[in-house]
Design a protein around this motif. Structure first.
Motif, PDB file in Angstrom:
ATOM      1  N   ARG A 191      20.725  53.286  97.643  1.00  0.00           N
ATOM      2  CA  ARG A 191      20.704  51.996  96.941  1.00  0.00           C
ATOM      3  C   ARG A 191      19.688  51.050  97.569  1.00  0.00           C
ATOM      4  O   ARG A 191      18.984  50.331  96.864  1.00  0.00           O
ATOM      5  N   ALA A 192      19.604  51.063  98.904  1.00  0.00           N
ATOM      6  CA  ALA A 192      18.623  50.211  99.589  1.00  0.00           C
ATOM      7  C   ALA A 192      17.199  50.643  99.220  1.00  0.00           C
ATOM      8  O   ALA A 192      16.314  49.802  99.019  1.00  0.00           O
ATOM      9  N   SER A 193      16.994  51.956  99.116  1.00  0.00           N
ATOM     10  CA  SER A 193      15.678  52.479  98.738  1.00  0.00           C
ATOM     11  C   SER A 193      15.330  52.071  97.316  1.00  0.00           C
ATOM     12  O   SER A 193      14.178  51.707  97.022  1.00  0.00           O
ATOM     13  N   LEU A 194      16.314  52.118  96.438  1.00  0.00           N
ATOM     14  CA  LEU A 194      16.097  51.702  95.051  1.00  0.00           C
ATOM     15  C   LEU A 194      15.729  50.225  94.978  1.00  0.00           C
ATOM     16  O   LEU A 194      14.788  49.842  94.279  1.00  0.00           O
ATOM     17  N   GLN A 195      16.455  49.389  95.701  1.00  0.00           N
ATOM     18  CA  GLN A 195      16.170  47.952  95.697  1.00  0.00           C
ATOM     19  C   GLN A 195      14.779  47.649  96.238  1.00  0.00           C
ATOM     20  O   GLN A 195      14.062  46.793  95.706  1.00  0.00           O
ATOM     21  N   ASP A 196      14.387  48.378  97.274  1.00  0.00           N
ATOM     22  CA  ASP A 196      13.068  48.177  97.855  1.00  0.00           C
ATOM     23  C   ASP A 196      11.967  48.592  96.867  1.00  0.00           C
ATOM     24  O   ASP A 196      10.964  47.887  96.708  1.00  0.00           O
ATOM     25  N   THR A 197      12.183  49.729  96.203  1.00  0.00           N
ATOM     26  CA  THR A 197      11.198  50.203  95.229  1.00  0.00           C
ATOM     27  C   THR A 197      11.093  49.243  94.055  1.00  0.00           C
ATOM     28  O   THR A 197       9.999  48.957  93.566  1.00  0.00           O
ATOM     29  N   ARG A 198      12.232  48.739  93.610  1.00  0.00           N
ATOM     30  CA  ARG A 198      12.232  47.762  92.513  1.00  0.00           C
ATOM     31  C   ARG A 198      11.475  46.486  92.898  1.00  0.00           C
ATOM     32  O   ARG A 198      10.736  45.928  92.090  1.00  0.00           O
ATOM     33  N   SER A 199      11.678  46.050  94.116  1.00  0.00           N
ATOM     34  CA  SER A 199      11.018  44.839  94.589  1.00  0.00           C
ATOM     35  C   SER A 199       9.506  45.039  94.632  1.00  0.00           C
ATOM     36  O   SER A 199       8.735  44.160  94.211  1.00  0.00           O
ATOM     37  N   ARG A 200       9.084  46.189  95.144  1.00  0.00           N
ATOM     38  CA  ARG A 200       7.658  46.457  95.222  1.00  0.00           C
ATOM     39  C   ARG A 200       7.046  46.622  93.826  1.00  0.00           C
ATOM     40  O   ARG A 200       5.932  46.179  93.573  1.00  0.00           O
ATOM     41  N   PHE A 201       7.800  47.241  92.933  1.00  0.00           N
ATOM     42  CA  PHE A 201       7.298  47.395  91.570  1.00  0.00           C
ATOM     43  C   PHE A 201       7.208  46.043  90.867  1.00  0.00           C
ATOM     44  O   PHE A 201       6.294  45.819  90.065  1.00  0.00           O
ATOM     45  N   ALA A 202       8.138  45.153  91.149  1.00  0.00           N
ATOM     46  CA  ALA A 202       8.108  43.819  90.535  1.00  0.00           C
ATOM     47  C   ALA A 202       6.826  43.074  90.917  1.00  0.00           C
ATOM     48  O   ALA A 202       6.232  42.372  90.086  1.00  0.00           O
ATOM     49  N   ARG A 203       6.404  43.229  92.172  1.00  0.00           N
ATOM     50  CA  ARG A 203       5.146  42.601  92.601  1.00  0.00           C
ATOM     51  C   ARG A 203       3.966  43.191  91.833  1.00  0.00           C
ATOM     52  O   ARG A 203       3.074  42.464  91.381  1.00  0.00           O
ATOM     53  N   LEU A 204       3.984  44.514  91.690  1.00  0.00           N
ATOM     54  CA  LEU A 204       2.925  45.178  90.937  1.00  0.00           C
ATOM     55  C   LEU A 204       2.947  44.731  89.482  1.00  0.00           C
ATOM     56  O   LEU A 204       1.897  44.443  88.890  1.00  0.00           O
ATOM     57  N   GLN A 205       4.128  44.641  88.928  1.00  0.00           N
ATOM     58  CA  GLN A 205       4.280  44.259  87.519  1.00  0.00           C
ATOM     59  C   GLN A 205       3.732  42.856  87.262  1.00  0.00           C
ATOM     60  O   GLN A 205       3.067  42.609  86.257  1.00  0.00           O
ATOM     61  N   ARG A 206       4.009  41.940  88.172  1.00  0.00           N
ATOM     62  CA  ARG A 206       3.499  40.567  88.017  1.00  0.00           C
ATOM     63  C   ARG A 206       1.970  40.543  88.058  1.00  0.00           C
ATOM     64  O   ARG A 206       1.326  39.843  87.264  1.00  0.00           O
ATOM     65  N   SER A 207       1.395  41.306  88.966  1.00  0.00           N
ATOM     66  CA  SER A 207      -0.068  41.321  89.077  1.00  0.00           C
ATOM     67  C   SER A 207      -0.698  41.994  87.855  1.00  0.00           C
ATOM     68  O   SER A 207      -1.758  41.563  87.370  1.00  0.00           O
ATOM     69  N   MET A 208      -0.058  43.039  87.332  1.00  0.00           N
ATOM     70  CA  MET A 208      -0.574  43.697  86.128  1.00  0.00           C
ATOM     71  C   MET A 208      -0.501  42.754  84.929  1.00  0.00           C
ATOM     72  O   MET A 208      -1.439  42.688  84.126  1.00  0.00           O
ATOM     73  N   ALA A 209       0.620  42.035  84.822  1.00  0.00           N
ATOM     74  CA  ALA A 209       0.794  41.104  83.701  1.00  0.00           C
ATOM     75  C   ALA A 209      -0.253  39.993  83.748  1.00  0.00           C
ATOM     76  O   ALA A 209      -0.792  39.591  82.710  1.00  0.00           O
ATOM     77  N   ARG A 210      -0.531  39.498  84.943  1.00  0.00           N
ATOM     78  CA  ARG A 210      -1.536  38.443  85.077  1.00  0.00           C
ATOM     79  C   ARG A 210      -2.905  38.949  84.671  1.00  0.00           C
ATOM     80  O   ARG A 210      -3.657  38.266  83.958  1.00  0.00           O
ATOM     81  N   ALA A 211      -3.264  40.135  85.120  1.00  0.00           N
ATOM     82  CA  ALA A 211      -4.560  40.711  84.762  1.00  0.00           C
ATOM     83  C   ALA A 211      -4.646  40.967  83.266  1.00  0.00           C
ATOM     84  O   ALA A 211      -5.677  40.705  82.631  1.00  0.00           O
ATOM     85  N   GLU A 212      -3.550  41.454  82.699  1.00  0.00           N
ATOM     86  CA  GLU A 212      -3.528  41.736  81.261  1.00  0.00           C
ATOM     87  C   GLU A 212      -3.702  40.460  80.439  1.00  0.00           C
ATOM     88  O   GLU A 212      -4.478  40.423  79.474  1.00  0.00           O
ATOM     89  N   SER A 213      -2.990  39.404  80.824  1.00  0.00           N
ATOM     90  CA  SER A 213      -3.073  38.144  80.082  1.00  0.00           C
ATOM     91  C   SER A 213      -4.442  37.492  80.217  1.00  0.00           C
ATOM     92  O   SER A 213      -4.859  36.715  79.350  1.00  0.00           O
ATOM     93  N   SER A 214      -5.158  37.815  81.284  1.00  0.00           N
ATOM     94  CA  SER A 214      -6.490  37.234  81.493  1.00  0.00           C
ATOM     95  C   SER A 214      -7.527  37.826  80.546  1.00  0.00           C
ATOM     96  O   SER A 214      -8.600  37.239  80.345  1.00  0.00           O
ATOM     97  N   MET A 215      -7.230  38.991  79.967  1.00  0.00           N
ATOM     98  CA  MET A 215      -8.210  39.648  79.117  1.00  0.00           C
ATOM     99  C   MET A 215      -8.366  38.972  77.761  1.00  0.00           C
ATOM    100  O   MET A 215      -9.482  38.908  77.222  1.00  0.00           O
ATOM    101  N   ASP A 216      -7.270  38.483  77.191  1.00  0.00           N
ATOM    102  CA  ASP A 216      -7.314  37.952  75.828  1.00  0.00           C
ATOM    103  C   ASP A 216      -8.272  36.779  75.641  1.00  0.00           C
ATOM    104  O   ASP A 216      -9.093  36.800  74.712  1.00  0.00           O
ATOM    105  N   PRO A 217      -8.197  35.725  76.480  1.00  0.00           N
ATOM    106  CA  PRO A 217      -9.145  34.616  76.284  1.00  0.00           C
ATOM    107  C   PRO A 217     -10.599  35.036  76.458  1.00  0.00           C
ATOM    108  O   PRO A 217     -11.488  34.536  75.759  1.00  0.00           O
TER     109      PRO A 217
END
Length: 230
Positions: free
Chosen positions: A148-174
């Motif tokens: 469970r601790a490993s899952l929480q850690d992986t989720r946390s790290r993926f959330a950081r990646l997800q935020r950075s991907m979303a920011r890069a993706e949203s920057s493309m449209d304008p």
């Protein structure tokens, strides 16, 4: 010697057949995922020895590559716009045609990035759901807690990646919108005076592309960090 040659020929044929089967299975898996048939998609991959965690890692690596290629293409279109200054007549027409092609390439790269990010997010969601379910089956308290601790850690790290991907993706449209407007305006007014009148718009596009590339690079770094811990 004849027997050896025969066995070598048979072995070569078998390798080609296995390769063809693997490629066919891969194409089937991609098609099924595109249709939303994730369960069958995962089953096909599992038969080839890849679990969801492997697929997530592979697709995060591919997101990184798609973003790097998109960054290069956006940088190329800015350079193409700059190249229009100083040209006139038939030369200007040639440069415009290349610019139009570069813009379409930017659209294609942007679509590839969006599609890959969407795939990564779906695989991650399925992986975490499966992980949660499997933890409930573990009876050893210590192992259950560690998993469970490993899952929480992986989720946390993926959330950081997800935020950075979303920011890069949203920057493309304008950026794409401004590039589209610029290209269409030039299509209707292709002369040196029209090109010169758009210097401010070009400066704005260059600034936006520079910001987009920075967002892409941050996302690429997050992808690198995530992959290293998988």
């Amino acid at each position: 010697m004849t027997d050896i040659a025969s066995r070598q020929s048979h072995s070569s044929t078998s390798l080609r057949q296995n390769g063809a089967i693997r490629v066919a299975a891969l194409m089937t898996a991609i098609f099924l995922f595109a249709l939303g048939c994730q369960t069958t998609y995962y089953t096909v991959w599992e038969k080839m020895g890849k679990e969801k965690r492997h697929l997530l890692k592979d697709n995060v690596e591919q997101v990184r590559e798609e973003q790097a290629e998109a960054s290069e293409q956006f940088a190329t279109v800015v350079e193409r716009i700059k190249a229009m200054y100083g040209f006139d007549g038939g030369e200007l027409e040639d440069v415009y045609e290349k610019l139009s092609e570069d813009y379409r390439a930017c659209e294609e790269r942007a679509d590839a990035v969006r599609d890959r990010i969407d795939k990564v997010e779906r695989i991650a969601a399925d992986l975490f759901k499966e992980w949660e379910s499997e933890i409930t089956v573990i009876e050893n308290v210590k192992l259950k807690s560690k998993s469970r601790a490993s899952l929480q850690d992986t989720r946390s790290r993926f959330a950081r990646l997800q935020r950075s991907m979303a920011r890069a993706e949203s920057s493309m449209d304008p950026v794409l919108n401004n590039l589209r407007d610029y290209v269409l305006y030039l299509k209707h007014n292709l002369n040196s005076q029209a090109v010169s009148s758009l210097r401010k718009e070009v400066a704005d596009i260059e600034t936006e592309v520079s910001s987009l590339i920075q967002d892409m690079n941050r996302s690429i770094k997050e992808a690198d960090a995530f992959v290293k811990t998988m």
